[in-house]
Design an enzyme around this catalytic site. Structure first.
Site, PDB file in Angstrom:
ATOM      1  N   ASP A  57       0.817  -1.210   0.000  1.00  0.00           N
ATOM      2  CA  ASP A  57       0.000   0.000   0.000  1.00  0.00           C
ATOM      3  C   ASP A  57       0.859   1.272   0.000  1.00  0.00           C
ATOM      4  OD1 ASP A  57      -2.445   1.373   0.004  1.00  0.00           O
ATOM      5  OD2 ASP A  57      -3.301   0.069   1.541  1.00  0.00           O
ATOM      6  N   GLY A 112      -2.533   4.874  -8.215  1.00  0.00           N
ATOM      7  CA  GLY A 112      -2.382   5.558  -9.488  1.00  0.00           C
ATOM      8  C   GLY A 112      -1.455   6.752  -9.462  1.00  0.00           C
ATOM      9  N   GLN A 113      -0.802   6.993  -8.348  1.00  0.00           N
ATOM     10  CA  GLN A 113       0.044   8.174  -8.240  1.00  0.00           C
ATOM     11  C   GLN A 113       1.381   7.975  -8.961  1.00  0.00           C
ATOM     12  OE1 GLN A 113       0.239   9.335  -4.099  1.00  0.00           O
ATOM     13  NE2 GLN A 113      -1.951   9.748  -3.992  1.00  0.00           N
ATOM     14  N   ALA A 114       2.076   9.112  -9.210  1.00  0.00           N
ATOM     15  CA  ALA A 114       3.407   9.109  -9.823  1.00  0.00           C
ATOM     16  C   ALA A 114       3.417   8.403 -11.178  1.00  0.00           C
ATOM     17  CB  ALA A 114       4.438   8.478  -8.881  1.00  0.00           C
ATOM     18  N   ASP A 162      -9.376   3.806  -3.529  1.00  0.00           N
ATOM     19  CA  ASP A 162     -10.104   2.620  -3.077  1.00  0.00           C
ATOM     20  C   ASP A 162     -11.514   2.540  -3.649  1.00  0.00           C
ATOM     21  OD1 ASP A 162      -7.899   2.031  -1.590  1.00  0.00           O
ATOM     22  OD2 ASP A 162      -8.797   2.470   0.357  1.00  0.00           O
TER      23      ASP A 162
END
Length: 442
Positions: free
Chosen positions: A152, A226-228, A246
């Site tokens: 996570d 979904g970041q970076a 989520d």
């Protein structure tokens, strides 16, 4: 059209590094299994996990291909690590035989077991996490018999935050915009920025390297929401990567996530799959139509299919959805790795980013089905008719004329619909989906 967002998705695919290939085919196909979180959150123990494993067998889910029984957050003691080994300590009340004990019991049933941690100092529920302890934790997981790691993105200290902000047009991770852009995000990255060098990528690569250093093959499931621009580097790091925040058991959220993930289908193939989060089939107040639309879209996108409902109380109609042989065969195709793609948005003009009305018409080739999987979604709030025109479907268009016919099977009933010429029309309840196997010409 959200050109900037779509162009970024395409560039992610074009610049994607080589996939992470693991021994024995681990991670080559989307993972199938069960997870504690959507069913129980932190209220977990060995009994509930073992019950889920046994019910996976009793309900025929194991025979259908579901194999991972995954323990999510809250499995360790919250007070800290073992002072002598620096290992996380399994909660002795929840897991009196330790994680190795429950893993052994699950393995004895012919199933695999997964565990959870985070690329930060604490998990999302405030338990010890793995940043800075990647090799120690990987060694512990291997010793305990772990087969799958969900990793996570909580507890990230300020010195590990990214220099720039990446646009995730998502109601959980950032502001929601109707066209897939985030015009007011703080400190956006310059054009052409290489997100594979970001601190987020480094945090996840550290655990990848830890897992690769141990003498056990552990499937690596990235969960960085979904970041970076994870689609740029996720495939070289793990075998699936979360593209969204989520999921929740509400149609509005499921539609939003389906919409967002649909723009990343070019990134999905053998050894690496964008992950729109775990299944909510059987949870909340979803209608039967919404349950099967959710499952059909996730299966067609070749997402990992991780069940998240209590299996000792699940309704048989929900089990039937989860065991649908046509959708599972498409998802697990051993020859064709690519998923279904939207070929027409339907409610909207093509390439529209709309969190309430995702693409409605999908198709994809399948060696397992010996034909083409075709989906038609009614994203609206009332009964509507949807029509699949054979000449519009990319897999059929080269041979399909106005009156061309194909042998068609209804995915939900298994009924042979015979030779259908030209097109197929379906009247659908709100949020329902028609699913077809379009086979040989006739």
């Amino acid at each position: 059209m959200a050109r900037s967002f779509l162009s970024a998705a395409l560039l992610s695919f074009l610049s994607q590094a080589d996939a992470l290939v693991r021994p024995d085919g681990v991670g080559r196909l989307p993972a199938l299994g069960w997870n504690t979180w959507n069913a129980f959150a932190c209220d977990i123990d060995a009994s509930k996990v073992l019950t889920a494993a046994k019910e996976t067998i009793n309900l025929g889910l194991k025979d259908a291909g579901y194999e991972y029984i995954n323990i999510d957050d809250c499995w360790s003691v919250k007070s800290g690590r073992d002072p002598s080994t620096n290992r996380m300590i399994p909660d002795p009340t929840k897991f009196p035989d330790g994680i190795s004990g429950i893993a052994s019991q699950i393995h004895d049933l012919g199933l695999k077991v997964g565990i959870y941690s985070s690329a930060g100092t604490e998990t999302c529920a405030g338990y010890p996490a793995s940043l800075g302890y990647e090799k120690i934790d990987a060694e512990a997981f291997a010793e305990w018999g772990i087969d799958y790691l969900k990793y996570d993105n909580c507890g990230v200290p300020t010195n590990w935050t990214d220099t720039y902000t990446y646009c995730v047009p998502d109601g959980t991770n950032g502001s929601k915009y109707p066209n897939g852009t985030c015009p007011d995000i703080p400190n956006p990255a310059p054009a052409g920025y290489d997100w594979s060098s970001s601190t987020t990528a480094q945090r996840y690569e550290a655990m990848r390297d830890g897992l690769l250093s141990v003498n056990r093959t552990i499937l690596y499931s990235l969960c960085n929401w979904g970041q970076a621009d994870v689609n740029q580097w996720g495939n070289a790091t793990g075998n699936s990567w979360r593209t969204t925040g989520d999921i929740t058991p509400y149609w509005s959220r499921i539609a939003e996530i389906a919409n967002e993930n649909s723009f990343f289908m070019n990134s999905a193939d053998f050894w690496g799959y964008p992950d729109p989060d775990m299944l909510e089939v059987g949870n909340g107040n979803l209608t039967m139509e919404e349950n099967r639309a959710h499952f059909a879209l996730w299966a067609a996108m070749k997402s990992p299919l991780i069940i998240g409902t209590p299996l000792d109380s699940i309704k048989q109609e929900h089990v039937a959805i989860l065991k649908n042989k046509y959708l599972l065969s498409f998802n697990q195709d051993p020859v064709i790795g690519r998923p279904a793609y939207p070929y027409k948005w339907g409610y909207n003009v093509d390439w529209t980013f709309d969190p309430f009305h995702p693409a409605e018409y999908w198709s994809g080739p399948s060696s397992s089905l010996d034909g083409t999987l075709v989906l038609m979604l009614n994203s609206e709030d009332s009964v509507k008719t949807r029509i699949a025109v054979w000449s519009e479907i990319p897999e059929l268009s080269s041979s399909a004329g106005k009156d061309s016919g194909y042998q068609v099977t209804d995915v939900w009933t298994g009924k042979d619909l015979g030779c259908v010429k030209g097109q197929y029309s379906a009247e659908l309840e709100s949020h329902d989906i028609a699913a077809l196997v379009v086979g040989q010409s006739c």
